[in-house]
Structures are given as C-alpha cells and as structure tokens.
Design a protein around this motif. Structure first.
Motif, mmCIF file in Angstrom:
data_model
loop_
_atom_site.group_PDB
_atom_site.id
_atom_site.type_symbol
_atom_site.label_atom_id
_atom_site.label_comp_id
_atom_site.label_asym_id
_atom_site.label_seq_id
_atom_site.Cartn_x
_atom_site.Cartn_y
_atom_site.Cartn_z
ATOM 1 N N GLY A 443 0.648 -0.862 0.076
ATOM 2 C CA GLY A 443 -0.106 -0.156 -0.200
ATOM 3 C C GLY A 443 0.376 1.260 -0.418
ATOM 4 N N ARG A 467 -0.922 0.128 -5.390
ATOM 5 C CA ARG A 467 -2.425 -0.203 -5.083
ATOM 6 C C ARG A 467 -2.314 -1.839 -4.807
ATOM 7 N N ARG A 470 -1.716 -4.174 -2.267
ATOM 8 C CA ARG A 470 -2.151 -4.045 -1.106
ATOM 9 C C ARG A 470 -2.593 -5.724 -0.565
ATOM 10 N N ALA A 471 -2.915 -6.319 -1.065
ATOM 11 C CA ALA A 471 -3.415 -7.983 -0.945
ATOM 12 C C ALA A 471 -2.101 -8.724 -0.542
ATOM 13 N N GLY A 711 -10.087 -0.373 3.801
ATOM 14 C CA GLY A 711 -8.807 -1.279 3.019
ATOM 15 C C GLY A 711 -9.400 -3.404 3.335
ATOM 16 N N THR A 714 -12.138 -4.768 1.309
ATOM 17 C CA THR A 714 -12.408 -4.365 -0.356
ATOM 18 C C THR A 714 -10.807 -5.684 -0.867
ATOM 19 N N GLY A 715 -9.797 -5.376 0.091
ATOM 20 C CA GLY A 715 -8.677 -6.490 -0.060
ATOM 21 C C GLY A 715 -8.900 -8.013 -0.003
ATOM 22 N N GLN A 717 -8.613 -9.006 3.206
ATOM 23 C CA GLN A 717 -8.482 -9.283 4.073
ATOM 24 C C GLN A 717 -9.254 -9.748 5.296
#
Length: 736
Positions: A443, A467, A470-471, A711, A714-715, A717
C-alpha cells in the motif's frame, strides 16, 4: 501613503490615526488621493510622528515594502534594479550600512551605484544600474533592511513586487520542504549540481545546504536568473555559483557540462518547447519527445548533463507517467535502467495545488554497470493521507494531531512533510542499498519488475502499481491493527466528551460584550512586562536591538548547536519541533524556554496561531518565521497572553500583505487586566486548547479506522460478520 500604512508604522489603530487628523492641526495634510481615501507624504508623516516621540513600529522589511510601493507610484525604478545592491550590501558590516543610510541623498545614490557595480560580474545579464537622488528613500530602506534582517529578507520584499509567483509568468517557487526532499533523494554528496529551470534557486539552495560546492543554474526569465544568482550567493557564499539567462532546451548555456546531479522543477504542458527545430538533437537518446511531451524533453536534458552513474530528481505532472504520446520514451527509460523511482506526492504539495505531482528519480546508466531489473514506486499521497488520518504527528503532551494543511490546497490532503519525507527516504534508501532484495511496503511502496512494466501502455502511475501490492498484507496483522485503532478511537471519543463538557465560562452581563483597555506588545515590552525575541539573520548580529525589547544572542539565551528548530508549521499542527538547525545557516536563534508564548509570523493556513511552550519544547531553537514572547510571570499569565495574541481579529489587525499575510508582533494588542483575572482567562484558554487537540485526535482516529476497515474488506483480509448480515436480512434496523 494611506492611513492604514500610517497605523502600521506608528503601531496604533486606524481609529487613532483618524483621531490625530481631527485633534492635531499640525498633522500633515493629504498630498493626494481622494477625500474618502487620502494619501500622505511618507517623510512628512515620519517627521510628525518623531516630533511626538512615536518610534516606528514597522519592521525594516515593512519599511522597505512601503517605500518601494510609494517609489513605484512616483515613477521610480523597478525592484530588479536593486538586486545587485542587495548582493553587494550583504557583504558590508552593520556599521558600514548605517553610515551609508546617513549620507545626503546625492551621495547615497552615488555610493549605491558603486556598490551595485562591484557585484555586476556575479549576476547574469546585469545592465549598469543608475540611481538618482530621488531614489534615496528606497536606498536607505534597503540598506536598513539588509543591516537589520539580512539580504534574504530584502530579496523577499523585492520578489513581492516584480518577481512574485504568478499565473501570468508561470514562475512558482518550489516549497522549501519539497526542495529539501528532492535534494535528499540524490545519494551520496554531489559536488557539482545543475538546475536547468532554476527559478528562484530554491532547489540549488537545498542541495548547497547538503554540501554541494559548484552550483549551475539557467532560467528563461532574466529577472529570475538574476534573483537566483543573488539568492544563492547569499545562501551559500562559499560555493561557486554560475547562473545564465536563456531557454535551456533551445539554447543550453552549458552544452559541455556534466555534473554529479540535476535537480529540476520544469515548466509543465509547454507545447512550444522547440519540438520542430530540436528534432535531431543528440540529447534525445531515449527517443524524440512528442510535441505534447515537453516534460520528457526535460527528463532527457537532465540525463544528458549527468556523469555516468549520476542522479537526477525532477518534479513532474502525473500525466507524464501515463500519457499515450510518451509511451515509447517511457519504455526506453525503463528498459535502459535510467528510471529508478517514481514517487507520487499528495495534492497540494506544490503548485498547481489541485494536482498530485510526481518526483521522478533517474540515474544515467554506466557502461558495463549493473543490470537494473526493477523500478521503485512510492505512493506518498496515500501514505500521507492515511498517516494524517491516523494522527501520526504527536502533539504536545502526547496528544496526536493531524498535520497542517498546505495553504491554498483546497480539497487536498494535508501534507505532513516531516513524516512523508522520512517515509519516502526510508524506502528509497532500502531500495538503493539492495534493489533485488527490496520487499516493499504493501500500500505504500513496491518495486516493479522491468519486464512487467514494458506492456502496451507503460503506465508508470505509482497508485496503480502500489495498490496492487495491498493484497500482500497479513489478515491477522490487519485485524489486530483495526482492533487497536478502534480501541484508541473509543478512548479518544470519551476524552473528547469529557473535555467538551467543561463549563468554565458564562455569558457577559447586561446583554453586551465586555470591553477593556488594551496595550500593544511593543508597549508591554517597553514597560518590561514581556520580552519580544526573534531569530536574527547572519550579518545583523552586530546591531543592538532597542525599543521593543527585541533581540537575540546571549541576552536571549542564544545557544548555537542546540536541538531541533520549532517552526510555524509545528505550531499549526501541534507537533514537536521538527526544523533542521542546519537551515538556520549561521542565523542567531534564541533558545525556547518553558512558558514562552510562540506566534506564527505568517497568518495563513489552518491550525492555531499561538502556542505556550512546554517542557518538551525547552531547548529548541526559534525558527525564522516564529515570534517569541517571553512574559514576566509576575505580570503576565502565559496562557492568557497566548489566547489574546492568537485571536483572529487581533492577528488580522496586526498583519500586512496581500497573498502572504505577515504578522507584525509589536502591533498585537493585549487587554490590561489584573494578574488574578488573567489567570482565570488563561485557564479557559487552556481548556480551549485541549478541546481542539482532542477533537483533532478523535477525527484522525475515526478516519484511520474507516480507512483500515474499508481497505481490509475490499482487499480480502477482513470478512463481514455473518451475524450482522443475518440480522439485517431479517429486517432488524437496530444499530450495531
């Protein structure tokens, strides 16, 4: 001069000036203007004030500003004529400058011509300067300003009139924190540095402070080139400064020069940059820039002037990273290894304030050098907004508060320059030390393989590439971070509720606001109730301060080599002192003590204007744009003083300027109240301060909690609660 300017010079209100006009028959008659807006002769007003014992309350810079305006109205010369004189007088002693101000008008003009001629060879395209006896008022004001506040202060006043930043000229000064960041992105200690679009010279000044000793600059505007040369010679007198006036792309003044580093903030979106006549220029080693890609022409111009292995840092608009017309040049920059990093800055970091600019870091490939397999991408824009939302800047007393918003940024994210600079430099150093082993920060920073970048688009936008990383965040780690932030938010909300519940005030009686007698800070200083201190520029130390109690040196606890510098931005955002002592460059700075009242010298931007120094501030040096009021505790309560000095109406009445409002500390007014009553007001102002700090802290934590939750969801986690979904599906509208 206007009545408003008389009030500033005398340190009184406009109402007092109007009263003088009515009561005193010998008050100077208007010499121009209209009946409703009369104008007065400056020298006549000064003589009248002196006959009644009114010493001027205006600073030397304000005196120069007023005199320049009046001189221009009478058809006098331009401020650019005085640039050479600033450079020459900065090398004179205070005694020599004082002697010059006492010369008769004609002798002063001749003396100034000789001074200007002595510096002519150092400034590009400097025509001979001629002064007349009618210029004496401006010359005296300039000599006094240089003597008392230094050459840079005089140069800043001249810039306001002819060299000021403007949309018409397209000339904007790079903000000092951004200039410092670009200079620090250059690894090692470059000795020879070029800025081919130097403007006011702020980038070269930043790298000079880091040890560069050969400075080369070029600018298309002759007046900017002269300004840059003068400013750099004042900033770095030990360095070799060479500045030329010409278009760097069309008429390179240094065609054979190779340097260790190039720093540049070039003009943007220039279609007439010389595309047709420069089509076969040898600088285009990475491809001929398209007509709409002047920025990529500047990139290649910078690379052409580097020694093999040398670095360049350029400030560019975000369109440069993804515009279709520049795809082939971008691809070659990536393929060759010349592009090392692209760093996205937050909106408002520099003009144009509505655009999030980018820093491109480049390195000229070395024959037989190491293969560069990756490019670093940093999304400092996302990092800054998240860090600000988290209130990562810790304020006084451990209170976390968000960073100050850049003036004019509008809807932009706040810029926490110390935090952002530390984060950017941290990942950049880690990447340069070991590019192949660099793991990045999800991120925030990501090292993209060259092969992955060479697609049909060659889009080098950091947000897009960062971006995707970020996963990689560990779900358990993110969940723990969300829980910790949420608990902090709950605690902050409770603390805010307690602080807001305080009832330490009541309405004034009789249905009208209370009125009181006031005195200016200058009056209080003369009476010994407080001492007004400031940082004195190098070269002005030999002059004893008087009248208002202003001063520095041993009389104010001057301590060279002390800790960090407290800046105006630190006051605005409530942070600990963050300034670099090296930036004072020999200026004599007072050392802050607990109980001092600090006032920002520039009345712009959000955040409080004043601050009471605590134990954590003690020992810090006073920044150049901060005024220090040291009250006598037996006569003035510090919190009472800070509360009234920082009042909006008070600041507005004591400020001068148009685009930049400069606070005149001696004109700030304070009510005359018994000490016991002052303390009651002081306690109320302390609660106001605590309320503001708690509100900022709670707001920042709420934003950070929401950011982490959004975050994480949407990611992938974080997963939404099944129980909540089932309840909502059953039609239960109760809050959760």
């Amino acid at each position: 001069m206007t009545a408003a300017e008389i009030s500033r010079i005398a340190g009184v209100t406009r109402a007092t000036v109007s009263n003088w006009r009515r009561r005193h028959e010998d008050f100077p008659a208007p010499s121009g203007g209209t009946e409703s807006s009369p104008l007065y002769d400056l020298e006549a007003v000064r003589a009248w004030l002196a006959s009644r014992g009114h010493a001027s309350a205006a600073t030397p810079a304000e005196e120069l500003r007023t005199t320049l305006r009046l001189h221009a109205q009478s058809g006098g010369g331009t401020p650019a004529d005085l640039l050479l004189l600033v450079l020459a007088t900065a090398a004179r002693s205070p005694a020599e400058l004082t002697a010059a101000t006492r010369l008769p008008d004609a002798d002063l003009a001749a003396h100034a011509e000789r001074d200007a001629a002595s510096a002519a060879d150092a400034v590009p395209a400097a025509d001979p300067v001629r002064f007349q006896a009618g210029d004496a008022a401006v010359l005296r004001a300039l000599y006094a300003c240089v003597r008392d506040e230094g050459g840079q202060a005089a140069l800043a006043v001249l810039a306001e009139r002819e060299l000021e930043d403007s949309a018409a000229s397209g000339a904007y000064q790079t903000p000092a924190p951004l200039a410092d960041l670009l200079a620090r992105l250059i690894p090692g200690a470059p000795a020879r540095v070029l800025d081919p679009a130097c403007g006011s010279g702020s980038l070269l000044a930043a790298v000079a402070r880091r040890g560069a000793r050969e400075l080369y600059g070029q600018d298309n505007l002759p007046v900017q080139a002269r300004r840059s040369a003068v400013s750099l010679m004042l900033t770095a007198p030990e360095a070799s400064v060479t500045v030329r006036a010409a278009d760097s792309l069309r008429a390179d003044a240094f065609p054979d020069l190779v340097v260790d580093a190039v720093l540049c903030n070039p003009p943007y979106a220039i279609r007439d940059w010389g595309h047709d006549e420069l089509a076969y220029d040898p600088r285009w080693a990475y491809g001929v820039p398209a007509r709409a890609e002047s920025e990529l022409a500047w990139v290649q111009h910078a690379l052409a002037h580097l020694t093999p292995g040398g670095y360049a840092a350029l400030l560019l608009p975000p369109a440069t990273a993804g515009r279709a017309s520049g795809r082939r040049v971008r691809a070659e920059l990536v393929r060759s290894g010349a592009l090392r990093a692209v760093i996205a800055l937050p909106v408002g970091a520099s003009v144009p304030l509505h655009v999030g600019l980018q820093v491109w870091v480049l390195q000229r490939p070395e024959p037989g050098g190491p293969e560069r397999k990756s490019v670093l991408f940093v999304d400092a824009a996302a990092e800054t907004s998240s860090a600000t939302a988290a209130a990562s800047v810790v304020g006084r007393g451990g209170t976390a508060v968000p960073a100050a918003r850049t003036r004019g940024a509008g809807r932009s994210a706040s810029v926490d320059w110390p935090g952002m600079t530390a984060r950017v430099l941290g990942v950049w150093r880690a990447f340069t030390e070991s590019p192949d082993a660099f793991e990045g920060e999800p991120g925030v920073a990501h090292a993209a393989d060259v092969v992955d970048l060479l697609d049909d688009v060659v889009d080098l936008t950091p947000a897009r590439l960062v971006r995707a990383s970020r996963a990689e965040v560990d779900p358990a780690q993110l969940s723990a971070e969300v829980d910790a932030t949420r608990r902090s938010l709950v605690g902050a909300a409770k603390s805010l509720a307690r602080t807001a519940g305080h009832e330490g005030w009541s309405a004034a009686g009789a249905g009208s606001a209370r009125e009181w007698r006031t005195a200016t800070a200058s009056d209080l200083a003369r009476g010994g109730a407080l001492t007004l201190l400031r940082t004195v520029p190098e070269g002005a130390r030999g002059r004893a301060e008087g009248g208002t109690g202003s001063g520095s040196g041993s009389g104010s606890g001057e301590q060279p080599g002390a800790g960090a510098v407290l800046t105006g931005s630190d006051i605005a955002r409530g942070s600990a002192p963050t300034g670099d002592p090296a930036e004072l460059r020999g200026d004599t700075a007072p050392v802050i003590a607990a109980g001092d009242v600090l006032v920002r010298a520039v009345a712009s931007g959000d955040g409080p204007m004043t601050r009471v120094a605590g134990e954590e501030d003690a020992g810090a040096l006073l920044g150049t744009h901060v005024h220090l009021f040291r009250p006598d505790p037996a006569r003035l309560d510090a919190w009472f003083l800070a509360g009234f000095l920082g009042a909006e109406k008070n600041i507005a009445g004591a400020s001068t300027g148009s685009t930049v409002l400069t606070v005149s500390p001696g004109r700030l007014r304070v009510p005359l109240l018994p000490l016991e009553e002052q303390r009651r007001y002081g306690e109320a102002f302390r609660h106001v301060h605590e309320l503001r700090a708690e509100a900022r802290r709670a707001t920042g934590l709420a934003e950070e909690t929401a950011r982490l939750l959004a975050g994480g969801l949407t990611g992938g986690q974080l997963l939404p609660s099944k129980e909540v979904a089932e309840v909502r599906g059953a039609g239960d509208d109760s809050p959760h």
